[in-house]
Design a protein around this motif. Structure first.
Motif, short mmCIF file in Angstrom:
data_model
loop_
_atom_site.label_atom_id
_atom_site.label_comp_id
_atom_site.label_asym_id
_atom_site.label_seq_id
_atom_site.Cartn_x
_atom_site.Cartn_y
_atom_site.Cartn_z
N GLY A 125 1.77 -33.81 91.44
CA GLY A 125 0.77 -32.77 91.26
C GLY A 125 -0.63 -33.16 91.66
N SER A 126 -0.78 -34.24 92.39
CA SER A 126 -2.11 -34.72 92.77
C SER A 126 -2.67 -33.98 93.99
CB SER A 126 -2.06 -36.22 93.09
OG SER A 126 -1.73 -36.97 91.96
N ASN A 127 -3.98 -33.95 94.08
CA ASN A 127 -4.66 -33.43 95.25
C ASN A 127 -4.87 -34.61 96.20
OD1 ASN A 127 -6.33 -32.38 97.19
ND2 ASN A 127 -7.79 -31.45 95.78
N LEU A 128 -4.01 -34.69 97.20
CA LEU A 128 -4.05 -35.81 98.14
C LEU A 128 -4.57 -35.37 99.51
CD1 LEU A 128 -0.58 -37.40 97.23
CD2 LEU A 128 -2.82 -37.89 96.23
N ARG A 129 -5.31 -34.28 99.52
CA ARG A 129 -5.84 -33.75 100.77
C ARG A 129 -6.70 -34.78 101.50
NH1 ARG A 129 -7.79 -28.17 101.57
NH2 ARG A 129 -5.98 -26.85 101.15
#
Length: 283
Positions: free
Chosen positions: A211-215
């Motif tokens: 669920g991480s924001n790895l953008r």
């Protein structure tokens, strides 16, 4: 017409390269420098020496072993066939040299628009993004309209303005998908939002990135073995030479085949159903 477009827009595969319908545009239009990804220099507008008369790559099956792995991770998102068959109605740059430069200049613009369409259609496939389906559909219609503009208008198009509009919807999609994910207690030192961070060579074996924001995260040569990357947003993440062996990416969003191709992994790596394990992972 609009209704049909909205129905067809749910098919993400229409925004993938179909090289048989393209005049080898990426093999001519795009420049590259000799590096770990390319065995030699090539200028923009200069045909690759491996491009054949039929617009096919003469070493397609041996690109990686020939020092051209950069070619294996490029994705035009269907822009090549759009420019070749629709924008120029099947006129090739070889038979119509007066159009060549214009075609080559147009390819990266069309590629960006088609990349946006690829991500937008993925948004429509995600149940969690249902609250913004109507806005996403409108964005698809507008982006498709832009791809069909005349060449001179397209060449003057300010793509960043439209990208900002689309990116807002993709960010909303990301938030909706990731909002329901509960972060586990193990590996708590890894933040749920590490967007844009430099993780080159990072030791992240077994990391809980669910669920991480790895953008846009630079995962170049990172150790992501057995990492939990389910439901993570991977748009623009640089996975070159990252080790994804045994990693779980089921349900991750905005991950492309080109990103997967740039990484390393094995048969234990779990990918979203739309993506496939590259051959070099099994060598």
């Amino acid at each position: 017409m609009t209704q049909q477009l909205l129905i067809n827009s749910n098919n993400q595969n229409q925004y993938l390269a179909d090289c048989q319908q393209c005049f080898g545009l990426c093999c001519v239009a795009l420049p590259y420098a000799k590096s770990a990804d390319f065995a030699f220099d090539k200028d923009s507008g200069s045909p690759c020496k491996n491009l054949q008369a039929d617009y096919r790559c003469g070493i397609h099956q041996k690109l990686r072993s020939s020092g051209l792995r950069g070619c294996t991770v490029y994705e035009c998102f269907g822009a090549g066939q759009k420019v070749s068959q629709m924008t120029y109605n099947g006129k090739s740059w070889r038979d119509n040299p007066e159009l060549a430069k214009e075609m080559f200049d147009l390819l990266p613009i069309m590629q960006q628009l088609h990349e946006m369409l690829y991500y937008l259609t993925e948004s429509l496939s995600l149940q969690d993004a249902k609250p913004i389906y109507a806005e996403v559909q409108k964005a698809i219609v507008e982006t498709e309209r832009l791809t069909n503009l005349n060449t001179l208008t397209l060449l003057e198009l300010h793509v960043p303005t439209h990208r900002a509009f689309v990116n807002d919807l993709l960010l909303q999609t990301s938030e909706l998908v990731r909002a329901k994910v509960k972060i586990g207690t193990h590996n708590s030192k890894h933040s749920k939002n590490i967007r844009g961070r430099d993780c080159i060579g990072a030791k992240l074996k077994g990391a809980n990135l669910k669920g991480s924001n790895l953008r846009g995260v630079l995962f170049i040569a990172a150790d992501l073995r057995q990492a939990d990357m389910r439901k993570a947003d991977l748009i623009g993440a640089d996975l070159r030479d990252a080790d994804l062996s045994g990693a779980n990416l089921i349900g991750s969003i905005f991950l492309t085949q080109a990103q997967v191709n740039s990484a390393n992994g094995n048969s234990e790596t779990q990918l979203p159903s739309a993506l496939t394990i590259p051959d070099h992972w099994l060598d």
